[in-house]
Design an enzyme around this catalytic site. Structure first.
Site, mmCIF file in Angstrom:
data_model
loop_
_atom_site.group_PDB
_atom_site.id
_atom_site.type_symbol
_atom_site.label_atom_id
_atom_site.label_comp_id
_atom_site.label_asym_id
_atom_site.label_seq_id
_atom_site.Cartn_x
_atom_site.Cartn_y
_atom_site.Cartn_z
ATOM 1 C CG ASP A 51 -11.908 1.138 5.914
ATOM 2 O OD1 ASP A 51 -11.281 1.552 4.927
ATOM 3 O OD2 ASP A 51 -12.804 0.275 5.838
ATOM 4 C CD GLU A 123 -8.194 3.327 6.252
ATOM 5 O OE1 GLU A 123 -8.780 3.326 5.162
ATOM 6 O OE2 GLU A 123 -7.812 2.275 6.818
#
Length: 227
Positions: A51, A123
């Protein structure tokens, strides 16, 4: 039993892992890790890392690509690219769900196709690539699968507004009909359909009615070829 052959996935990614056990972790949902008799770690830490890398690389590339855009415009564009819908559509098309380790309960309730989990996988795999190959390889992954065709992906954020403008410009009434609400309160899935002048067009699902409507609007825009 853990997967040992990720050859097909590596071919899709365009990256060959030196340590494939990183992919085992990247595809392990916490429900599986909690129930596993083997020692297994969930993808949550990889997702956390991915992220942060995703936000940095996307911000940098948009900053360089669009020197005329303001801070607010860049923030809005980035939000449309890294949202749950966009990332989950990418991983769904890449078949990431086929590699996912879930508990039996999560699997029978459709976890492999759940947008929130598919978004996480974009992610977590990014985090695995970074740990295995460094920032350069992580950037290649982001550019290849997310930052290609930016203009098309960016319409999602404004999909409802774009469709509303189209409807008003053509004298059509736009509304959204709720088809169903499924799942427990903490994990609801709403399904709606966009309607123009009473005629039903495309459906959308999401964890909130607003998100489901946005998906339906985006799919309708694509169907109608609205730019």
């Amino acid at each position: 039993m853990r997967k040992s052959d990720y050859s097909e996935l590596e071919e899709i990614l365009g990256y060959k892992f030196k340590d494939r056990s990183l992919l085992d972790t990247a595809f392990t949902h916490k429900s599986f890790a909690n129930e596993s008799t083997e020692k297994a770690y969930s993808y949550e830490r990889f997702e956390f890392l991915g992220d942060a890398i995703l936000e940095f690389v996307t911000s940098k590339e948009l900053f360089l690509e669009y020197p005329e855009k303001t801070e607010g415009e860049l923030t809005k564009l980035r939000a449309s690219l890294v949202c749950e819908y966009t990332l989950s559509q990418i991983t769904k098309n890449l078949g990431f769900g086929d590699y996912l380790y879930l508990s039996h309960g999560e699997e029978i309730t459709g976890g492999k196709n759940r947008p929130s989990i598919l978004c996480d996988l974009f992610e977590s795999v990014l985090g695995a690539i970074y740990l295995d190959g460094g920032l350069e390889e992580a950037e290649k992954y982001i550019k290849k699968f997310l930052l290609s065709d930016i203009e098309s992906k960016s319409t999602f954020y404004d999909a409802k507004s774009i469709l509303q403008e189209y409807a008003q410009g053509n004298g059509l009434k736009l509304d959204y009909r709720l088809i169903s609400t499924q799942g427990p309160e903490h994990n609801r899935v709403y399904r709606v359909v966009a309607r123009l002048q009473g005629e039903e067009y495309e459906e959308g699902t999401g964890p909130t009615k607003k998100m489901a409507e946005q998906v339906a609007a985006h799919e309708t825009i694509n169907r109608l070829g609205i730019e």
